[in-house]
Design an enzyme around this catalytic site. Structure first.
Site, short mmCIF file in Angstrom:
data_model
loop_
_atom_site.label_atom_id
_atom_site.label_comp_id
_atom_site.label_asym_id
_atom_site.label_seq_id
_atom_site.Cartn_x
_atom_site.Cartn_y
_atom_site.Cartn_z
N ASP A 105 -20.70 34.95 -4.19
CA ASP A 105 -21.77 34.09 -3.67
C ASP A 105 -23.14 34.69 -3.95
OD1 ASP A 105 -19.65 32.56 -2.68
OD2 ASP A 105 -19.70 33.57 -0.74
N ASP A 124 -19.82 40.21 -7.70
CA ASP A 124 -19.98 39.57 -6.41
C ASP A 124 -19.84 38.07 -6.67
OD1 ASP A 124 -20.81 39.28 -3.63
OD2 ASP A 124 -22.68 38.49 -4.47
N SER A 179 -17.02 37.57 5.65
CA SER A 179 -17.03 37.76 7.10
C SER A 179 -16.83 36.46 7.87
CB SER A 179 -18.32 38.45 7.54
OG SER A 179 -19.44 37.68 7.15
N ASP A 234 -25.35 30.64 -3.18
CA ASP A 234 -24.97 31.10 -1.85
C ASP A 234 -25.38 30.03 -0.85
OD1 ASP A 234 -24.53 32.37 0.57
OD2 ASP A 234 -25.18 34.31 -0.17
N CYS A 268 -12.74 48.34 3.92
CA CYS A 268 -12.77 47.60 2.66
C CYS A 268 -14.07 46.85 2.40
CB CYS A 268 -11.59 46.63 2.59
SG CYS A 268 -11.49 45.40 3.91
N LYS A 274 -17.70 45.94 1.32
CA LYS A 274 -18.72 46.54 0.46
C LYS A 274 -19.84 47.08 1.34
CE LYS A 274 -19.33 42.78 -2.08
NZ LYS A 274 -19.82 41.86 -3.11
#
Length: 174
Positions: free
Chosen positions: A10, A8, A52, A16, A98, A100
């Site tokens: 961020d 992963d 997103s 993050d 797609c 996660k």
């Protein structure tokens, strides 16, 4: 067959800070660069990230790709090679194929790069990273950086390791 680490981004490699698309906001988590150097000695490195912000119009896909190129250049300047970055541009509400915890990108990498997922790992700070690992038949390491502490109680699948950070994860995996 090769082994891989699916990372992963961020909260796992870098802090993050919300929608990250500006180079001046990029801050690597302490010891993450060292961790990646250790991991790449025995594994092919991939990044799998939900972005997103693209689907939510916080930034364009073009801006994301420009930032991603910068991100990879920074890692490359430290001698770290990321084989490929997979990203989902969709919002959670879109229920795409797609995002996660979908194993779509992991399975794609398995075929394209001839990977042995049974000897591969996913490292991330969100329960969906652990779920993706389980669904793909890979090992999982949940890190407590980023949103790791916040989402810890949401874990439905027990990871192989809960680590303080990616550096601790790398030492355990190696």
């Amino acid at each position: 067959m090769h082994s891989a680490i699916f990372l992963d981004r961020d909260g796992t490699i870098n802090e993050d800070v919300g929608d990250l698309f500006s180079p001046d906001r990029l801050v690597f988590i302490p010891r993450s660069i060292e961790a990646l150097k250790i991991l790449q000695l025995r594994f092919i490195l991939f990044i799998v990230t939900n972005q997103s912000g693209i689907g939510g119009n916080a930034f364009t896909e073009e801006i994301f790709l420009e930032f991603n190129a910068h991100y990879l250049r920074v890692l490359d300047s430290h001698g770290i090679h990321i084989r490929e970055v997979f990203y989902c541009p969709h919002r959670k509400e879109e229920n795409c194929f797609c995002r996660k915890p979908s194993v779509y990108f992991v399975k794609n990498a398995e075929k394209t790069h001839k990977l042995d997922l049974r000897s591969s790992y996913v490292i991330g700070d969100h329960p969906h990273d652990v779920e993706m690992a389980c669904g793909a038949g890979a090992g999982s390491v949940y890190v407590l950086t980023g949103h790791g502490k916040k989402h810890f109680r949401e874990l439905k699948t027990r990871p192989d390791l809960i680590a303080k950070d990616i550096f601790e994860a790398a030492l355990w995996i190696i």
